[in-house]
Design an enzyme around this catalytic site. Structure first.
Site, mmCIF file in Angstrom:
data_model
loop_
_atom_site.group_PDB
_atom_site.id
_atom_site.type_symbol
_atom_site.label_atom_id
_atom_site.label_comp_id
_atom_site.label_asym_id
_atom_site.label_seq_id
_atom_site.Cartn_x
_atom_site.Cartn_y
_atom_site.Cartn_z
ATOM 1 N N ARG A 72 -0.569 -9.744 12.727
ATOM 2 C CA ARG A 72 -1.223 -8.638 12.003
ATOM 3 C C ARG A 72 -2.051 -9.167 10.838
ATOM 4 O O ARG A 72 -3.152 -8.685 10.556
ATOM 5 C CB ARG A 72 -0.161 -7.657 11.479
ATOM 6 C CG ARG A 72 0.368 -6.735 12.544
ATOM 7 C CD ARG A 72 1.701 -6.129 12.175
ATOM 8 N NE ARG A 72 1.678 -5.342 10.955
ATOM 9 C CZ ARG A 72 2.754 -5.021 10.244
ATOM 10 N NH1 ARG A 72 3.947 -5.437 10.627
ATOM 11 N NH2 ARG A 72 2.652 -4.295 9.169
ATOM 12 N N ARG A 90 10.873 -1.432 11.361
ATOM 13 C CA ARG A 90 9.691 -1.154 12.174
ATOM 14 C C ARG A 90 9.577 -2.191 13.285
ATOM 15 O O ARG A 90 9.797 -3.379 13.037
ATOM 16 C CB ARG A 90 8.438 -1.211 11.290
ATOM 17 C CG ARG A 90 8.007 0.147 10.805
ATOM 18 C CD ARG A 90 6.924 0.099 9.769
ATOM 19 N NE ARG A 90 5.740 -0.680 10.122
ATOM 20 C CZ ARG A 90 4.642 -0.713 9.376
ATOM 21 N NH1 ARG A 90 4.576 -0.005 8.256
ATOM 22 N NH2 ARG A 90 3.614 -1.433 9.725
ATOM 23 N N ARG A 131 11.654 -5.368 5.080
ATOM 24 C CA ARG A 131 11.379 -3.931 4.904
ATOM 25 C C ARG A 131 12.291 -3.070 5.782
ATOM 26 O O ARG A 131 12.537 -3.373 6.939
ATOM 27 C CB ARG A 131 9.922 -3.634 5.256
ATOM 28 C CG ARG A 131 9.635 -2.139 5.323
ATOM 29 C CD ARG A 131 8.181 -1.778 5.359
ATOM 30 N NE ARG A 131 7.414 -2.576 6.300
ATOM 31 C CZ ARG A 131 6.090 -2.642 6.288
ATOM 32 N NH1 ARG A 131 5.406 -1.993 5.363
ATOM 33 N NH2 ARG A 131 5.452 -3.364 7.174
ATOM 34 N N LYS A 147 0.837 -1.206 0.000
ATOM 35 C CA LYS A 147 0.000 0.000 0.000
ATOM 36 C C LYS A 147 0.872 1.255 0.000
ATOM 37 O O LYS A 147 0.695 2.159 -0.815
ATOM 38 C CB LYS A 147 -0.929 0.013 1.232
ATOM 39 C CG LYS A 147 -1.851 -1.185 1.333
ATOM 40 C CD LYS A 147 -2.771 -1.092 2.527
ATOM 41 C CE LYS A 147 -2.085 -1.199 3.869
ATOM 42 N NZ LYS A 147 -1.470 -2.502 4.169
ATOM 43 N N ARG A 191 -10.390 -0.178 8.697
ATOM 44 C CA ARG A 191 -9.884 -1.530 8.880
ATOM 45 C C ARG A 191 -10.864 -2.422 9.619
ATOM 46 O O ARG A 191 -10.611 -3.615 9.794
ATOM 47 C CB ARG A 191 -8.609 -1.485 9.709
ATOM 48 C CG ARG A 191 -7.388 -1.482 8.846
ATOM 49 C CD ARG A 191 -6.152 -1.459 9.689
ATOM 50 N NE ARG A 191 -5.237 -0.570 9.020
ATOM 51 C CZ ARG A 191 -3.952 -0.822 8.836
ATOM 52 N NH1 ARG A 191 -3.430 -1.910 9.300
ATOM 53 N NH2 ARG A 191 -3.204 0.025 8.184
HETATM 54 P P1 AP5 Z 1 4.746 -1.470 1.936
HETATM 55 O O1 AP5 Z 1 4.443 -0.636 0.755
HETATM 56 O O2 AP5 Z 1 5.418 -0.809 3.095
HETATM 57 O O3 AP5 Z 1 3.449 -2.262 2.399
HETATM 58 P P2 AP5 Z 1 2.160 -1.779 3.182
HETATM 59 O O4 AP5 Z 1 0.998 -2.458 2.563
HETATM 60 O O5 AP5 Z 1 2.136 -0.301 3.267
HETATM 61 O O6 AP5 Z 1 2.474 -2.449 4.563
HETATM 62 P P3 AP5 Z 1 2.274 -1.964 6.053
HETATM 63 O O7 AP5 Z 1 2.981 -2.973 6.907
HETATM 64 O O8 AP5 Z 1 2.673 -0.527 6.253
HETATM 65 O O9 AP5 Z 1 0.775 -2.108 6.211
HETATM 66 P P4 AP5 Z 1 0.027 -2.276 7.526
HETATM 67 O O10 AP5 Z 1 -1.346 -2.110 7.086
HETATM 68 O O11 AP5 Z 1 0.310 -3.514 8.281
HETATM 69 O O12 AP5 Z 1 0.684 -1.161 8.440
HETATM 70 P P5 AP5 Z 1 0.296 0.326 8.758
HETATM 71 O O13 AP5 Z 1 1.542 1.100 8.744
HETATM 72 O O14 AP5 Z 1 -0.814 0.821 7.923
HETATM 73 O O15 AP5 Z 1 5.600 -2.694 1.416
HETATM 74 C C1 AP5 Z 1 6.090 -3.674 2.300
HETATM 75 C C2 AP5 Z 1 7.491 -4.125 1.817
HETATM 76 O O16 AP5 Z 1 7.378 -4.791 0.569
HETATM 77 C C3 AP5 Z 1 8.468 -2.972 1.599
HETATM 78 O O17 AP5 Z 1 9.732 -3.346 1.980
HETATM 79 C C4 AP5 Z 1 8.406 -2.727 0.084
HETATM 80 O O18 AP5 Z 1 9.626 -2.225 -0.392
HETATM 81 C C5 AP5 Z 1 8.108 -4.119 -0.441
HETATM 82 N N1 AP5 Z 1 7.273 -4.110 -1.636
HETATM 83 C C6 AP5 Z 1 6.184 -3.319 -1.866
HETATM 84 N N2 AP5 Z 1 5.651 -3.592 -3.069
HETATM 85 C C7 AP5 Z 1 6.387 -4.604 -3.601
HETATM 86 C C8 AP5 Z 1 6.331 -5.348 -4.827
HETATM 87 N N3 AP5 Z 1 5.392 -5.115 -5.738
HETATM 88 N N4 AP5 Z 1 7.272 -6.326 -5.024
HETATM 89 C C9 AP5 Z 1 8.218 -6.585 -4.095
HETATM 90 N N5 AP5 Z 1 8.330 -5.899 -2.942
HETATM 91 C C10 AP5 Z 1 7.431 -4.926 -2.677
HETATM 92 O O19 AP5 Z 1 -0.238 0.169 10.237
HETATM 93 C C11 AP5 Z 1 0.611 -0.178 11.291
HETATM 94 C C12 AP5 Z 1 -0.146 -0.380 12.585
HETATM 95 O O20 AP5 Z 1 -0.874 0.810 12.922
HETATM 96 C C13 AP5 Z 1 -1.218 -1.458 12.556
HETATM 97 O O21 AP5 Z 1 -0.693 -2.734 12.802
HETATM 98 C C14 AP5 Z 1 -2.134 -0.981 13.676
HETATM 99 O O22 AP5 Z 1 -1.615 -1.297 14.933
HETATM 100 C C15 AP5 Z 1 -2.113 0.518 13.515
HETATM 101 N N6 AP5 Z 1 -3.206 0.972 12.615
HETATM 102 C C16 AP5 Z 1 -3.058 1.504 11.375
HETATM 103 N N7 AP5 Z 1 -4.260 1.811 10.832
HETATM 104 C C17 AP5 Z 1 -5.194 1.461 11.755
HETATM 105 C C18 AP5 Z 1 -6.603 1.505 11.782
HETATM 106 N N8 AP5 Z 1 -7.326 1.987 10.738
HETATM 107 N N9 AP5 Z 1 -7.249 1.044 12.880
HETATM 108 C C19 AP5 Z 1 -6.542 0.561 13.933
HETATM 109 N N10 AP5 Z 1 -5.200 0.475 13.973
HETATM 110 C C20 AP5 Z 1 -4.528 0.934 12.888
#
Ligand code: AP5
Length: 610
Positions: A237, A226, A197, A86, A162
């Site tokens: 997760r 992270r 990552r 994402k 979410r």
């Molecule tokens: P990346 O682009 O970073 O993936 P992402 O989908 O953004 O992953 P996240 O881990 O950030 O998502 P998440 O939803 O778990 O975490 P968030 O920060 O939102 O890519 C991942 C890796 O893959 C990178 O190294 C990248 O280089 C690589 N990559 C990407 N695309 C690729 C491809 N096509 N091919 C190969 N490699 C690739 O949330 C974190 C925490 O916050 C949650 O766990 C929760 O505790 C809290 N939180 C966030 N939102 C909420 C909510 N709405 N409600 C409650 N808690 C929340």
């Protein structure tokens, strides 16, 4: 001719003006930097104050209304499992389309980094891979969305909603995206991506040790991991994501674009970019023409994007909800009683279409929804379903601060000539007994009445007429006309009206003034239409369906069984006007639109359809 409601008398816009905390302002700069960890000072967490321009505002807390006008910039949601890419795609989208990127993960990480009260609360949830409580996240999102840059440039919401309750919060605030993107990636890839990552705290850029290594040793030296990116935490997760994904996304099934996120980031972006560019073009056309026609273009576009009309299928067929069994239009509509989810699908569909029509200033509207569950002639309990629909519709307007009068006609005529409209006996009483919510809406924002000019009162904002129909020997249309004249510019919505024929008390067709009456009845504009199609004279099997939801086109669907035996609806064609029998026949036979038609096709659908 339809009248437009003067904006001063009917178009209330309820606007939420939160006072974003200084920390939010700094944490969520409109830059594309997803993981920028900016220093934050303090955070005042409070329910944002409400300002309303509506003199009928409810006493209950009202929601932020983000108007979905066609001239607005793009509004996109992106969703997917942890590490589905994402953030990576968001960086690219922001570079190309300039949307304001709002990532709840980033907002929360910024709070944690700044050591704010919110950050301290969120930290323990985040570090253990759990979701942060809804109220914290929702307040942050609402505050960020209400800022001017998001309104001007459009937004890209990442990681929210979410949970079903987060999705409901957005619905209540009337915040809807143009497109809901889901990145679909198998579990094994996700774990690899998370564990490898690394983030650059200086630029906010996302790297991967294997897939996207840093450009220099200097950058490599400062990369951070992270705390929630260990294999164990990623698995938890992922589990939490799967438990919630379906419920969180189900409100967007009609605008969902599922994209295979397991490919290279360039390939994934190509597909994302193409969808957004087309959407943007359509919106540009809307701006130029400022009209409904282009809304239809947008609708067509969404139909083609989302031809699967997919809802998230994370459980791959093992889902517990009956929604798992359909995509787009619910299936097994001949099986009654319908499940709560199927009923809810139709209620939501009707409510959204009607709300859009009223927001557009339409004042004479009709809803025609003909599914077995809503046909009281087949079983009297089904009047209850109709009442449930009417209640949902009425409350949706009351929630906007409008005073709604729900009207059911009573017995007509006198003495031996008294007649009761079919199945409506007792329904007014049912409406009186129904639960109208916690806010004391009944008696204030909801009133129950009958049909006729005498029912129209000054304080009413809108009328919903339950199944108005002619009774033996009596024509409701005259009362209806008197009522609409008295209602003037205020909306009158007919639900499943039956105004076609005027049978006399002797059973002989009454013809005096019939033409004029029918003309009047036809002056109500359809804002929602749904009908199942069968072979002539049968009610089994279902062959297809016609659906129209204002302001979009009539959609013609064919019901098919896929090889696994599951049924689904496949869109065959769309029409500006309700399709004729010939047009339906042609579409089912796969004929081009203008081909000369035979007198009658092999498909003889129920004449009642038209
Ligand atoms: P990346 O682009 O970073 O993936 P992402 O989908 O953004 O992953 P996240 O881990 O950030 O998502 P998440 O939803 O778990 O975490 P968030 O920060 O939102 O890519 C991942 C890796 O893959 C990178 O190294 C990248 O280089 C690589 N990559 C990407 N695309 C690729 C491809 N096509 N091919 C190969 N490699 C690739 O949330 C974190 C925490 O916050 C949650 O766990 C929760 O505790 C809290 N939180 C966030 N939102 C909420 C909510 N709405 N409600 C409650 N808690 C929340």
């Amino acid at each position: 001719m339809l009248h437009s409601a003067p904006s001063s008398s009917f178009h209330h816009t309820t606007t939420l003006h939160p006072s974003p905390s200084p920390s939010l302002l700094s944490a969520s700069s409109p830059s594309s930097s997803r993981h920028a960890w900016l220093p934050l000072r303090h955070f005042s967490f409070q329910t944002p104050p409400l300002r309303t321009h509506n003199h009928f505002a409810l006493t209950s807390p009202k929601a932020l209304k983000v108007n979905c006008s066609t001239s607005e910039p793009l509004k996109i949601m992106i969703s997917g499992a942890p590490a589905s890419g994402k953030g990576t795609q968001c960086e690219l989208i922001v570079q190309k389309f300039g949307l304001v990127h709002i990532s709840t993960g980033d907002l929360l990480r910024a709070e944690v980094a700044a050591g704010t009260e919110i950050g301290n609360k969120a930290k323990e949830f985040m570090n253990s891979g759990r979701l942060v409580p809804d109220e914290i996240v929702t307040a942050m999102v609402a505050a960020r969305l209400s800022r001017e840059d998001a309104k001007q440039r459009g937004w890209l919401l990442d990681g929210y909603p979410r949970t079903s309750s987060q999705a409901e919060s957005l619905e209540k605030m009337q915040i809807r995206p143009d497109l809901y993107i889901v990145l679909d990636v198998p579990d094994e890839i996700l774990i690899d991506r998370c564990v490898g990552r690394r983030l650059d705290p200086v630029t906010g850029k996302i790297y991967h040790l294997k897939f996207f290594p840093p450009e220099s040793e200097e950058i490599k030296a400062r990369l951070v991991t992270r705390p929630d990116d260990t294999e164990e935490k990623v698995k938890s997760r992922l589990e939490i994501y799967k438990q919630n994904a379906e419920a969180a996304s189900s409100s967007y099934s009609n605008i969902t674009k599922k994209i295979d996120g397991s490919r290279s980031k360039e390939e994934v972006f190509k597909e994302v970019e193409s969808s957004l560019s087309q959407l943007q073009q359509s919106k540009g056309k809307i701006l130029k023409s400022g009209g409904t026609e282009i809304q239809r273009t947008l609708d067509n576009l969404l139909t083609s994007f989302c031809s699967e009309k997919s809802i998230l299928d994370t459980k791959k067929g093992s889902g517990s909800s009956s929604q798992d069994k359909w995509r787009g239009i619910p299936t097994r509509l001949n099986n009654i009683p319908h499940s709560r989810e199927i009923r809810q699908y139709f209620y939501d569909d009707v409510i959204k279409a009607t709300q859009r029509a009223v927001d557009d200033g339409k004042t004479r509207l009709k809803v025609d929804i003909n599914i077995p569950e809503l046909n009281p002639e087949m079983d009297v309990y089904r009047i209850g379903t109709l009442m449930e629909l009417v209640r949902g519709l009425a409350l949706s307007f009351a929630d906007d601060g409008k005073r709604v009068k729900v009207c059911v006609q009573g017995s007509m005529g006198e003495g031996a000539l008294a007649g009761m409209p079919l199945q409506l006996a007792g329904s007014r009483q049912i409406l009186e007994f129904m639960d109208w919510g916690d806010y004391g809406a009944k008696g204030t924002f909801i009133n129950i009445g009958s049909i006729g000019a005498a029912e129209v009162e000054e304080q009413d904002d809108l009328y919903i007429l339950v199944a108005p129909q002619n009774a033996v020997g009596n024509c409701i249309i005259d009362d209806l006309r008197a009522m609409t004249n008295a209602a003037e510019h205020r909306p009158v919505i007919l639900i499943n009206a039956r105004l076609k024929d005027l049978p006399g008390s002797s059973g002989i067709m009454q013809t005096m003034g019939r033409d004029q009456r029918l003309k009047y009845a036809a002056s109500f504009e359809s804002c929602y239409f749904f009908r199942l199609l069968y072979y002539a004279g049968t009610q089994y099997p279902i062959m297809g369906a016609i659906r129209m939801s204002y302001p979009y086109r009539y959609e013609l669907y064919k019901r098919v069984d896929d090889p696994s035996g599951k049924e689904k609806y496949v869109i065959l064609s769309t029409f500006l006007e309700r399709p004729t029998t010939d047009e339906i026949n042609d579409a089912f036979e796969g004929k081009p639109r203008n081909e000369t038609r035979k007198g009658s096709g092999i498909w003889g659908f129920l004449s009642g359809i038209f």
